[in-house]
Enzyme design. Structure first.
Site, PDB file in Angstrom:
ATOM      1  N   GLY A  35      -5.520   4.111  -0.823  1.00 58.69           N
ATOM      2  CA  GLY A  35      -6.585   5.010  -1.267  1.00 58.69           C
ATOM      3  C   GLY A  35      -7.496   4.348  -2.294  1.00 58.69           C
TER       4      GLY A  35
ATOM      5  N   GLU B 189      -9.938   2.536  -0.316  1.00 59.47           N
ATOM      6  CA  GLU B 189     -10.827   3.537   0.309  1.00 59.47           C
ATOM      7  C   GLU B 189     -11.815   4.091  -0.710  1.00 59.47           C
ATOM      8  OE1 GLU B 189      -8.119   5.280   3.902  1.00 59.47           O
ATOM      9  OE2 GLU B 189      -7.445   5.742   1.887  1.00 59.47           O
TER      10      GLU B 189
ATOM     11  N   ALA C  64      -3.170   6.028  -3.347  1.00 58.62           N
ATOM     12  CA  ALA C  64      -2.866   7.413  -3.708  1.00 58.62           C
ATOM     13  C   ALA C  64      -1.460   7.426  -4.306  1.00 58.62           C
ATOM     14  CB  ALA C  64      -2.942   8.294  -2.471  1.00 58.62           C
TER      15      ALA C  64
ATOM     16  N   GLU D 156      -0.606   1.259   3.799  1.00 56.77           N
ATOM     17  CA  GLU D 156       0.043   2.539   4.134  1.00 56.77           C
ATOM     18  C   GLU D 156       1.091   2.360   5.230  1.00 56.77           C
ATOM     19  OE1 GLU D 156      -3.216   2.046   3.789  1.00 56.77           O
ATOM     20  OE2 GLU D 156      -4.180   3.746   2.788  1.00 56.77           O
TER      21      GLU D 156
HETATM   22  N1  DAK Z   1       1.802   5.524  -6.293  1.00 59.55           N
HETATM   23  C1  DAK Z   1       2.645   5.822  -7.317  1.00 59.55           C
HETATM   24  N2  DAK Z   1       3.140   4.900  -8.180  1.00 59.55           N
HETATM   25  C2  DAK Z   1       2.768   3.624  -7.996  1.00 59.55           C
HETATM   26  C3  DAK Z   1       1.886   3.238  -6.946  1.00 59.55           C
HETATM   27  C4  DAK Z   1       1.391   4.257  -6.062  1.00 59.55           C
HETATM   28  N3  DAK Z   1       0.526   4.017  -5.077  1.00 59.55           N
HETATM   29  N4  DAK Z   1       1.727   1.890  -7.011  1.00 59.55           N
HETATM   30  C5  DAK Z   1       2.452   1.466  -8.063  1.00 59.55           C
HETATM   31  N5  DAK Z   1       3.093   2.498  -8.662  1.00 59.55           N
HETATM   32  C6  DAK Z   1       3.957   2.465  -9.828  1.00 59.55           C
HETATM   33  C7  DAK Z   1       5.311   1.852  -9.503  1.00 59.55           C
HETATM   34  O1  DAK Z   1       6.184   2.806  -8.939  1.00 59.55           O
HETATM   35  C8  DAK Z   1       5.769   1.381 -10.888  1.00 59.55           C
HETATM   36  O2  DAK Z   1       6.247   2.507 -11.595  1.00 59.55           O
HETATM   37  P1  DAK Z   1       7.608   2.382 -12.502  1.00 59.55           P
HETATM   38  O3  DAK Z   1       8.659   1.878 -11.575  1.00 59.55           O
HETATM   39  O4  DAK Z   1       7.242   1.357 -13.568  1.00 59.55           O
HETATM   40  O5  DAK Z   1       7.848   3.743 -13.030  1.00 59.55           O
HETATM   41  C9  DAK Z   1       4.478   0.960 -11.542  1.00 59.55           C
HETATM   42  O6  DAK Z   1       3.416   1.588 -10.801  1.00 59.55           O
HETATM   43  C10 DAK Z   1       4.260  -0.550 -11.479  1.00 59.55           C
HETATM   44  O7  DAK Z   1       4.399  -0.926 -10.129  1.00 59.55           O
HETATM   45  P2  DAK Z   1       5.376  -2.128  -9.666  1.00 59.55           P
HETATM   46  O8  DAK Z   1       6.541  -2.247 -10.587  1.00 59.55           O
HETATM   47  O9  DAK Z   1       5.664  -1.918  -8.222  1.00 59.55           O
HETATM   48  O10 DAK Z   1       4.419  -3.377  -9.885  1.00 59.55           O
HETATM   49  P3  DAK Z   1       4.415  -4.761  -9.093  1.00 59.55           P
HETATM   50  O11 DAK Z   1       3.476  -5.645  -9.845  1.00 59.55           O
HETATM   51  O12 DAK Z   1       5.813  -5.253  -8.862  1.00 59.55           O
HETATM   52  O13 DAK Z   1       3.791  -4.421  -7.655  1.00 59.55           O
HETATM   53  C11 DAK Z   1       2.217  -3.373  -6.147  1.00 59.55           C
HETATM   54  C12 DAK Z   1       2.472  -4.008  -7.550  1.00 59.55           C
HETATM   55  C13 DAK Z   1       0.782  -2.800  -6.179  1.00 59.55           C
HETATM   56  C14 DAK Z   1       2.277  -4.476  -5.081  1.00 59.55           C
HETATM   57  C15 DAK Z   1       3.291  -2.292  -5.853  1.00 59.55           C
HETATM   58  O14 DAK Z   1       3.341  -1.392  -6.962  1.00 59.55           O
HETATM   59  C16 DAK Z   1       2.979  -1.498  -4.616  1.00 59.55           C
HETATM   60  O15 DAK Z   1       3.246  -1.943  -3.507  1.00 59.55           O
HETATM   61  N6  DAK Z   1       2.447  -0.266  -4.798  1.00 59.55           N
HETATM   62  C17 DAK Z   1       2.206   0.637  -3.699  1.00 59.55           C
HETATM   63  C18 DAK Z   1       0.974   0.212  -2.895  1.00 59.55           C
HETATM   64  C19 DAK Z   1       0.724   1.120  -1.736  1.00 59.55           C
HETATM   65  O16 DAK Z   1       1.572   1.290  -0.832  1.00 59.55           O
HETATM   66  N7  DAK Z   1      -0.451   1.761  -1.709  1.00 59.55           N
HETATM   67  C20 DAK Z   1      -0.806   2.703  -0.683  1.00 59.55           C
HETATM   68  C21 DAK Z   1      -0.293   4.081  -1.048  1.00 59.55           C
HETATM   69  S1  DAK Z   1      -0.630   5.292   0.229  1.00 59.55           S
HETATM   70  C22 DAK Z   1      -5.398  11.200   1.011  1.00 59.55           C
HETATM   71  C23 DAK Z   1      -6.242  10.218   0.533  1.00 59.55           C
HETATM   72  C24 DAK Z   1      -5.774   8.910   0.420  1.00 59.55           C
HETATM   73  C25 DAK Z   1      -4.477   8.600   0.749  1.00 59.55           C
HETATM   74  C26 DAK Z   1      -3.643   9.576   1.245  1.00 59.55           C
HETATM   75  C27 DAK Z   1      -4.102  10.879   1.361  1.00 59.55           C
HETATM   76  N8  DAK Z   1      -5.863  12.530   1.117  1.00 59.55           N
HETATM   77  C28 DAK Z   1      -7.175  12.915   0.644  1.00 59.55           C
HETATM   78  C29 DAK Z   1      -5.002  13.580   1.565  1.00 59.55           C
HETATM   79  C30 DAK Z   1      -4.014   7.232   0.524  1.00 59.55           C
HETATM   80  C31 DAK Z   1      -2.726   6.873   0.662  1.00 59.55           C
HETATM   81  C32 DAK Z   1      -2.242   5.662  -0.025  1.00 59.55           C
HETATM   82  O17 DAK Z   1      -2.937   5.014  -0.772  1.00 59.55           O
END
Ligand code: DAK
Length: 259
Positions: free
Chosen positions: A110, A113, A67, A133
């Site tokens: 997400g 999911e 997400a 997360e």
């Molecule tokens: N959200 C927003 N931006 C994201 C993102 C994300 N989940 N993942 C990556 N990006 C963005 C980065 O900020 C970066 O943007 P800029 O800095 O270039 O502006 C760009 O994508 C490229 O990412 P990286 O520079 O970080 O790329 P790397 O290859 O170095 O790393 C990575 C890739 C996938 C390992 C890293 O980006 C990362 O750790 N991303 C976050 C992964 C994460 O934590 N995912 C879980 C998020 S929480 C709900 C339903 C579902 C959910 C919640 C509520 N409801 C219905 C209410 C789910 C929650 C989640 O998924």
């Protein structure tokens, strides 16, 4: 499929309705607008009698990295509650037609999911799966603790969810999280091929078979078996059952009509 600003791209290929997630700059992070458009398009394909199978894809680099964290960062419990984004996910869950996922690159949070809402999952050998997360102070909220546990078992799900570690495609297929793993250059074409194979079957049988399998997640075995029997009998009321069985007896290919 060529509109740089669109959050999702769509096209059809025979009886396959294709949707591609399209936020490349943020690795297809799922914001509410994208999720609404996705749910609406999936519902549209679900209602379209010319579409038998839905193919959902990301890019080679990312299925979806979760997400959109930027969108969630400053939300409160009340604002999250009032936005009720889970209603959108429920709409995706209710899709009756088979959904094939073409997954490559990041498939996290997400994104993972969303993948687990799909039915047949074709993964590239480069795909990485996880529920990270925990690294940003929360936990899975769109079914991760439930669906991942059913797919991987308790010990593995705890490992992935509590440590935030990623699974490789080889691990994912070994533990039953995905259906097949293919070389990265073929992940989309293979998923399309699989979608076409599924789309060549009787559309009503497909929908009821999906319903039967999903029932297994909700019921004890005896109840599930009863349910399956009723679905099975129902298919004997369709023209496709007559056509399928007669075609077999006559040694020809069946022509299913979805009736
Ligand atoms: N959200 C927003 N931006 C994201 C993102 C994300 N989940 N993942 C990556 N990006 C963005 C980065 O900020 C970066 O943007 P800029 O800095 O270039 O502006 C760009 O994508 C490229 O990412 P990286 O520079 O970080 O790329 P790397 O290859 O170095 O790393 C990575 C890739 C996938 C390992 C890293 O980006 C990362 O750790 N991303 C976050 C992964 C994460 O934590 N995912 C879980 C998020 S929480 C709900 C339903 C579902 C959910 C919640 C509520 N409801 C219905 C209410 C789910 C929650 C989640 O998924």
């Amino acid at each position: 499929m060529s509109n740089d600003d669109a959050l999702i791209l769509t096209e059809t290929d025979g009886h396959v309705g294709i949707i591609r997630l399209n936020r490349p700059k943020v690795l297809n992070a799922l914001n509410p607008e994208l999720m609404s458009m996705l749910a609406a398009q999936m519902e549209a394909y679900d209602k379209d009698s010319n579409i038998y199978v839905i193919l959902l894809s990301g890019s080679e680099k990312a299925w979806a990295a979760g997400a959109d964290i930027g969108d969630m960062a400053e939300q409160s419990a009340i604002s999250m509650y009032e936005r009720d984004q889970f209603a959108t996910w429920e709409r995706i869950k209710r899709v009756k037609k088979p959904v094939v996922a073409a997954v490559s690159g990041w498939c996290l949070g997400g994104g993972c999911e969303l993948m687990m809402h799909c039915d047949v999952i074709i993964a590239s050998e480069t795909a990485q799966f996880g529920q990270p997360e925990i690294n940003i102070g929360v936990m899975p909220g769109a079914g991760g603790t439930q669906r991942l546990t059913r797919a991987l078992g308790k010990a593995m799900a705890m490992d992935v969810i509590l440590s935030g570690r990623f699974l490789t495609a080889a691990e994912a297929v070994h533990h039953g999280l995905v259906s097949r793993v293919v070389p990265k250059e073929h992940f989309y074409t293979e998923a399309l091929k699989v979608s076409q194979v599924i789309a060549s079957k009787g559309p009503i049988a497909l929908r009821l078979a999906k319903e039967g399998v999903l029932k297994a997640f909700e019921t004890p075995l005896s109840e599930g078996l009863e349910y399956e029997r009723k679905l099975f009998y129902t298919l004997f009321a369709t023209e496709d059952q007559k056509e399928g069985m007669r075609a077999f007896m006559e040694k020809r290919k069946p022509e299913f009509k979805g009736r």
